[in-house]
Scaffold this motif. Structure first.
Motif, PDB file in Angstrom:
ATOM      1  N   GLU A 168       0.807  -1.024   0.132  1.00 32.39           N
ATOM      2  CA  GLU A 168       0.062   0.013   0.062  1.00 32.39           C
ATOM      3  C   GLU A 168       0.921   1.182   0.049  1.00 32.39           C
ATOM      4  O   GLU A 168       2.189   1.296   0.472  1.00 32.39           O
ATOM      5  N   CYS A 178      -2.695  -0.058  -4.151  1.00 32.93           N
ATOM      6  CA  CYS A 178      -2.178  -1.375  -3.679  1.00 32.93           C
ATOM      7  C   CYS A 178      -1.673  -2.081  -4.659  1.00 32.93           C
ATOM      8  O   CYS A 178      -2.304  -2.657  -5.719  1.00 32.93           O
ATOM      9  N   TRP A 220     -10.097  -3.286   0.297  1.00 32.72           N
ATOM     10  CA  TRP A 220      -9.415  -2.346   1.357  1.00 32.72           C
ATOM     11  C   TRP A 220     -10.405  -2.366   2.680  1.00 32.72           C
ATOM     12  O   TRP A 220     -11.471  -2.478   2.706  1.00 32.72           O
ATOM     13  N   ARG A 249      -9.795  -0.938   7.120  1.00 36.13           N
ATOM     14  CA  ARG A 249      -9.183  -0.052   7.934  1.00 36.13           C
ATOM     15  C   ARG A 249      -9.317  -0.472   9.198  1.00 36.13           C
ATOM     16  O   ARG A 249     -10.392  -1.058   9.552  1.00 36.13           O
ATOM     17  N   ARG A 256     -11.224  -3.861  13.084  1.00 39.05           N
ATOM     18  CA  ARG A 256     -11.120  -3.865  11.618  1.00 39.05           C
ATOM     19  C   ARG A 256     -12.376  -3.802  10.801  1.00 39.05           C
ATOM     20  O   ARG A 256     -13.141  -4.809  11.003  1.00 39.05           O
ATOM     21  N   TYR A 288      -5.745  -1.059   4.986  1.00 42.50           N
ATOM     22  CA  TYR A 288      -5.080  -2.304   4.635  1.00 42.50           C
ATOM     23  C   TYR A 288      -5.539  -2.792   3.410  1.00 42.50           C
ATOM     24  O   TYR A 288      -6.753  -2.750   3.120  1.00 42.50           O
ATOM     25  N   CYS A 289      -4.700  -3.190   2.333  1.00 43.53           N
ATOM     26  CA  CYS A 289      -5.366  -3.838   1.059  1.00 43.53           C
ATOM     27  C   CYS A 289      -5.271  -5.350   1.261  1.00 43.53           C
ATOM     28  O   CYS A 289      -4.342  -5.887   1.949  1.00 43.53           O
ATOM     29  N   TRP A 337      -2.496 -10.184   3.053  1.00 39.26           N
ATOM     30  CA  TRP A 337      -2.659  -8.738   3.525  1.00 39.26           C
ATOM     31  C   TRP A 337      -1.160  -8.067   3.140  1.00 39.26           C
ATOM     32  O   TRP A 337      -0.329  -8.500   3.327  1.00 39.26           O
ATOM     33  N   GLN A 343       0.647  -4.240   4.260  1.00 34.53           N
ATOM     34  CA  GLN A 343       1.230  -3.946   5.650  1.00 34.53           C
ATOM     35  C   GLN A 343       0.640  -2.778   6.524  1.00 34.53           C
ATOM     36  O   GLN A 343       0.765  -2.423   7.358  1.00 34.53           O
ATOM     37  N   GLY A 344      -0.112  -2.184   5.648  1.00 29.31           N
ATOM     38  CA  GLY A 344      -0.887  -1.014   5.883  1.00 29.31           C
ATOM     39  C   GLY A 344      -0.417   0.346   5.723  1.00 29.31           C
ATOM     40  O   GLY A 344       0.815   0.239   5.607  1.00 29.31           O
TER      41      GLY A 344
END
Length: 119
Positions: free
Chosen positions: A6, A22, A36, A38, A45, A95-96, A109, A111-112
């Motif tokens: 991301e 992403c 996506w 969050r 989450r 995060y994607c 996933w 890493q954000g």
């Protein structure tokens, strides 16, 4: 090796815009959905949006409908999240994630990236 990277997060004032990217690698992009999610401090989450790379179907959480737009560039193996009219409550780590279909149970996933919206 599967990778989801991301980028595009940052600090923005309320009402502003950001575009998250992403970049995916290590799997057949056209066969997967990219979502996506969050997570804000102290909160669970939550799913924000998702797109199916195969047919372009999109999904949005009610809280972001009309403000966020998800899109996919299959040639670049990249999914974007255009976020407009940002609100302080959009502040979170974004995060994607990837899976064969849009689901809370994603397989891979990233890493954000931090998004902070100031009031």
């Amino acid at each position: 090796e599967v990778q989801l990277v991301e980028s595009g997060g940052g600090l923005v004032q309320a009402g502003g815009s950001l575009r998250l990217s992403c970049a995916a690698s290590g799997f057949t992009f056209d066969d997967y959905a990219i979502g996506w999610f969050r997570q804000a401090p102290g909160k669970e989450r939550e799913g924000v949006s998702c797109i199916s790379s195969s047919d372009g179907s999109t999904y949005y959480a009610d809280s972001v409908k009309g403000r966020f737009t998800i899109s996919s560039d299959n040639a670049k193996n990249t999914v974007y999240l255009q976020m407009n009219s940002l609100k302080p409550e959009d502040t979170a780590v974004y995060y994607c994630a990837a899976a064969p279909s849009c689901s809370p149970l994603m397989w891979y996933w990233g890493q954000g990236t931090q998004v902070t919206v100031s009031s």
